[in-house]
Motif scaffolding. Structure first.
Motif, mmCIF file in Angstrom:
data_model
loop_
_atom_site.group_PDB
_atom_site.id
_atom_site.type_symbol
_atom_site.label_atom_id
_atom_site.label_comp_id
_atom_site.label_asym_id
_atom_site.label_seq_id
_atom_site.Cartn_x
_atom_site.Cartn_y
_atom_site.Cartn_z
ATOM 1 N N SER A 97 25.835 87.588 28.566
ATOM 2 C CA SER A 97 26.116 87.176 29.943
ATOM 3 C C SER A 97 27.500 87.676 30.345
ATOM 4 O O SER A 97 28.365 87.919 29.489
ATOM 5 C CB SER A 97 26.062 85.650 30.067
ATOM 6 O OG SER A 97 27.078 85.059 29.272
ATOM 7 N N THR A 114 25.367 95.231 24.096
ATOM 8 C CA THR A 114 23.932 95.305 23.819
ATOM 9 C C THR A 114 23.649 96.299 22.712
ATOM 10 O O THR A 114 22.799 96.074 21.840
ATOM 11 C CB THR A 114 23.157 95.690 25.096
ATOM 12 O OG1 THR A 114 23.425 94.735 26.131
ATOM 13 C CG2 THR A 114 21.653 95.714 24.828
ATOM 14 N N VAL A 136 19.673 86.568 22.407
ATOM 15 C CA VAL A 136 20.472 86.924 23.591
ATOM 16 C C VAL A 136 21.199 85.649 24.013
ATOM 17 O O VAL A 136 20.729 84.883 24.859
ATOM 18 C CB VAL A 136 19.587 87.463 24.731
ATOM 19 C CG1 VAL A 136 20.447 87.913 25.905
ATOM 20 C CG2 VAL A 136 18.699 88.590 24.233
ATOM 21 N N ALA A 139 21.318 83.332 27.509
ATOM 22 C CA ALA A 139 20.286 83.990 28.326
ATOM 23 C C ALA A 139 19.969 83.227 29.603
ATOM 24 O O ALA A 139 19.689 83.834 30.647
ATOM 25 C CB ALA A 139 19.013 84.173 27.500
ATOM 26 N N SER A 140 19.990 81.892 29.537
ATOM 27 C CA SER A 140 19.650 81.111 30.735
ATOM 28 C C SER A 140 20.648 81.354 31.859
ATOM 29 O O SER A 140 20.297 81.325 33.042
ATOM 30 C CB SER A 140 19.598 79.617 30.405
ATOM 31 O OG SER A 140 20.846 79.163 29.908
ATOM 32 N N ILE A 142 22.192 84.218 32.391
ATOM 33 C CA ILE A 142 21.826 85.521 32.969
ATOM 34 C C ILE A 142 20.710 85.320 33.985
ATOM 35 O O ILE A 142 20.728 85.880 35.084
ATOM 36 C CB ILE A 142 21.380 86.492 31.855
ATOM 37 C CG1 ILE A 142 22.530 86.756 30.884
ATOM 38 C CG2 ILE A 142 20.877 87.804 32.453
ATOM 39 C CD1 ILE A 142 22.141 87.599 29.679
ATOM 40 N N TYR A 143 19.718 84.504 33.638
ATOM 41 C CA TYR A 143 18.588 84.223 34.519
ATOM 42 C C TYR A 143 19.034 83.507 35.797
ATOM 43 O O TYR A 143 18.604 83.866 36.903
ATOM 44 C CB TYR A 143 17.578 83.371 33.758
ATOM 45 C CG TYR A 143 16.426 82.851 34.575
ATOM 46 C CD1 TYR A 143 15.407 83.693 34.993
ATOM 47 C CD2 TYR A 143 16.347 81.493 34.909
ATOM 48 C CE1 TYR A 143 14.335 83.212 35.734
ATOM 49 C CE2 TYR A 143 15.286 80.999 35.636
ATOM 50 C CZ TYR A 143 14.273 81.862 36.050
ATOM 51 O OH TYR A 143 13.218 81.367 36.787
ATOM 52 N N LYS A 150 17.900 92.110 34.611
ATOM 53 C CA LYS A 150 18.821 92.421 33.518
ATOM 54 C C LYS A 150 18.301 91.828 32.217
ATOM 55 O O LYS A 150 18.293 92.499 31.172
ATOM 56 C CB LYS A 150 20.212 91.869 33.836
ATOM 57 C CG LYS A 150 21.204 91.983 32.676
ATOM 58 C CD LYS A 150 22.544 91.326 33.017
ATOM 59 C CE LYS A 150 23.470 91.271 31.808
ATOM 60 N NZ LYS A 150 24.777 90.651 32.120
ATOM 61 N N LEU A 151 17.834 90.587 32.267
ATOM 62 C CA LEU A 151 17.352 89.920 31.063
ATOM 63 C C LEU A 151 16.092 90.599 30.527
ATOM 64 O O LEU A 151 15.960 90.814 29.318
ATOM 65 C CB LEU A 151 17.086 88.439 31.355
ATOM 66 C CG LEU A 151 16.725 87.557 30.167
ATOM 67 C CD1 LEU A 151 17.762 87.655 29.060
ATOM 68 C CD2 LEU A 151 16.571 86.100 30.627
ATOM 69 N N ILE A 168 15.832 83.526 23.676
ATOM 70 C CA ILE A 168 16.501 83.487 24.985
ATOM 71 C C ILE A 168 17.046 82.073 25.213
ATOM 72 O O ILE A 168 16.534 81.313 26.029
ATOM 73 C CB ILE A 168 15.536 83.918 26.116
ATOM 74 C CG1 ILE A 168 14.186 83.202 25.981
ATOM 75 C CG2 ILE A 168 15.327 85.421 26.094
ATOM 76 C CD1 ILE A 168 13.261 83.406 27.164
#
Length: 463
Positions: A97, A114, A136, A139-140, A142-143, A150-151, A168
Motif C-alpha cells: 500500500s 513488488t 500483500v 491489501a484492504s 489498497i482496495y 492495482k490489487l 490479501i
C-alpha cells in the motif's frame, strides 16, 4: 471446493504471548487432533528464537501428515533459511500500500517493492516448497483507498510468478462484514488466483469478516485460538468454525464437538483465561434474568442455541440475583422436597432480597445456608449442577524452581485446575481451581500430591 482453515496460533498468537516449547508442542498436538490440517509457524531467527523449537513443532505437524507453513520475510536470506527445514509450505510477505511503501521502505512507487515479493516467490518455488503463499500486506487499504485494479494486477503478477496462494489481509482491521464479502466477491470477478483471508480485529469484526469471506469464496482463511495476535488479534477459530458449521452447515474438516476441550486445554496451559464475552466462557451459558431462567428450566434452547447445547454445554448455568426465578428455585428443590411447593414463592422472594443485600449476587454457600435455615438439606453437588463451581486462586511457592515445568504438566492433568500461570515474587505458580464443596478437600489433594515440592500454599476464594 472446501475452504482450507490455516491455524496461526503458534505464529500470530505468539505475538501476543511467547510460549515455552512444552506448551507449544501440547498446543500443536491438540490443534491437529481437532482436525486442523494446516499449521503456520514463524521462521527461527537465532539467537533470538530457537531452530530446535521450530524443528520439534515441524516434526509433530509432519507426524500427523498435516501441512506446515513457515512464515517469513520476502527476502533471499529468509527463504533460503526456511528451505533448510522440513516444511510443506512457506509464506512470504511484503506491504504494497502507498502508506507502507512510503513510510516503511522510503520509496515512491510500489513496483520496486513488488519485484522483491515476486523474487521471493520465485525463489520459494526453486527451493521446492509445495505451497507458496505471497502476502500483500495491507491489501484492504489498497482496495479501499487506492484501486482494485492495482490489487488485481499485483495478485495476477504474483500468481504468474508461482504463488499457489495469495493472501490479501485486512492488516489494519479496516473492514466490516458487508465490505469484506464485497471485497472477496469483487476480486473473484477479476482473478482466478486462490485467495486467502486474514482479518485483524481492531473494530471487533475479524471473525465475522472471515465468515463472510469464506461464504464469498475465499480459498483459505486464517484463524487462531481466541484470535490471539498482534494488537487485539485476528479471527477466532471457534467463532469462525462454529458459525459456519452450526448455522451455514459447511464442513470445514474440524471436529466441532472437540473445540471446547481444545480451548480449555489451551487456557489451562498458557494461563490465558477465556474472556467473558467469548462464546465458550461459562458466562455464555449463565442465565441471570428471572424470566429467562423460568424459560430455560423447561427449554434451554429458548435462549441458548441448540447446537451450542449439543456441542459446547450440557446445560445452562444460573446466577442468583435479585431477579431470581421462582421456577429456578423450584427446579433446584425438585426431587428433594415434593411438598415444599406452597413455600416456593416466599422462599424465592427472600433469596432475591438477600442477593440484593449481598451486592446483587448470592454465593452458593449463602444459598446453601438459606436452604438449611429453612430445613432444606440440599447437597452442594445439586447446587453446583445449576450454579456452577466455587472458584479460587491458589498460589504455590515451589521448593525447587527446576521442578516447575513438571509440576505444570502434573497440574494440567487435574480436571479441577482451569488455569496455570507462572508468576514471580512470593509465589511461583498461580492456579485458578474449581473448588469442591469442601474447600479443604482441594487443598489436601495439592498437599498430598505435591507436598514434597511445595513450600507454601495460599488460597483466595473468588466471590
Amino acid at each position: 471446493m472446501r475452504t482450507s482453515l490455516l491455524d496461526t496460533t503458534l505464529r500470530e498468537g505468539e505475538l501476543y504471548k511467547p510460549l515455552k516449547l512444552s506448551v507449544k508442542t501440547a498446543i500443536a498436538k491438540a490443534l491437529l487432533e481437532v482436525g486442523l490440517k494446516r499449521i503456520e509457524l514463524t521462521l527461527a531467527y537465532p539467537p533470538r528464537t530457537s531452530p530446535e523449537d521450530l524443528k520439534k513443532i515441524l516434526s509433530i505437524v509432519n507426524g500427523y501428515e498435516a501441512e506446515a507453513v513457515i512464515h517469513c520475510r520476502a527476502c533471499r536470506e529468509d527463504v533460503e533459511n526456511a528451505g533448510r527445514y522440513d516444511s510443506w509450505g512457506i509464506a512470504v510477505y511484503m506491504a504494497l500500500s502507498d502508506i507502507h511503501v512510503k513510510h516503511k521502505f522510503g520509496r515512491d512507487n510500489y513496483e520496486e517493492i513488488t519485484r522483491k515479493l515476486v523474487e521471493a516467490v520465485e525463489l520459494s518455488r526453486e527451493v521446492g516448497f509445495k505451497y507458496v503463499r505471497a502476502t500483500v500486506e495491507d491489501a484492504s487499504r489498497i482496495y479501499l483507498e487506492e484501486s482494485i485494479d492495482k490489487l488485481v494486477e499485483i495478485i495476477n503478477v504474483l500468481e504468474d510468478a508461482g504463488a499457489t496462494m495469495i493472501s490479501i489481509p485486512d492488516t489494519s482491521g479496516l473492514l466490516t462484514p458487508s465490505i469484506s464479502r464485497e471485497f472477496f466477491k469483487e476480486l473473484k470477478k477479476y482473478t482466478q488466483a486462490p485467495l486467502s483471508a486474514h482479518f485483524h480485529n481492531d473494530y471487533g469484526y475479524a471473525s465475522a469478516n472471515t465468515v463472510e469471506a469464506i461464504l464469498a469464496g475465499a480459498d483459505e482463511a486464517h484463524v487462531g485460538i481466541l484470535g490471539l495476535g498482534d494488537r487485539n488479534g485476528i479471527a477466532d477459530l471457534y467463532e469462525v468454525t462454529a458459525a459456519l458449521t452450526d448455522i451455514h452447515r459447511l464442513d470445514l474438516g474440524i471436529k466441532r464437538e472437540s473445540l471446547r476441550s481444545l480451548y480449555e486445554v489451551f487456557s489451562k496451559l498458557t494461563g490465558i483465561k477465556i474472556p467473558t464475552r467469548h462464546p465458550l466462557s461459562d458466562e455464555a451459558r449463565t442465565i441471570r434474568a428471572g424470566v429467562h431462567q423460568a424459560m430455560t428450566t423447561k427449554a434451554p434452547e429458548g435462549y441458548i442455541p441448540r447446537m451450542k447445547l449439543q456441542y459446547d454445554f450440557d446445560s445452562p448455568l444460573y446466577e442468583v440475583t435479585p431477579f431470581v426465578s421462582k421456577k429456578l428455585i423450584e427446579k433446584i428443590l425438585n426431587g428433594y422436597f415434593q411438598d415444599y411447593s406452597e413455600k416456593i414463592k416466599e422462599l424465592t422472594e427472600y433469596v432475591g432480597a438477600e442477593a440484593s443485600r449481598q451486592g446483587g449476587k448470592l454465593s452458593i454457600e449463602r444459598l446453601h445456608q438459606i436452604f438449611s435455615e429453612n430445613g432444606l438439606s440440599i447437597p452442594y453437588e445439586r447446587l453446583e449442577e445449576y450454579l456452577g463451581h466455587v472458584r479460587a486462586y491458589v498460589l504455590l511457592k515451589v521448593k525447587d524452581s527446576q521442578r516447575i515445568d513438571s509440576l505444570i504438566e502434573e497440574l494440567a492433568s487435574w480436571k479441577e485446575v482451569e488455569l496455570i500461570q507462572e508468576v514471580s515474587g512470593d509465589s511461583d505458580l498461580l492456579l485458578m481451581v474449581k473448588m469442591n464443596p469442601g474447600v479443604e478437600e482441594n487443598i489436601q489433594k495439592i498437599k498430598k500430591t505435591l507436598g514434597d515440592n511445595i513450600d507454601r500454599i495460599n488460597l483466595l476464594i473468588i466471590r
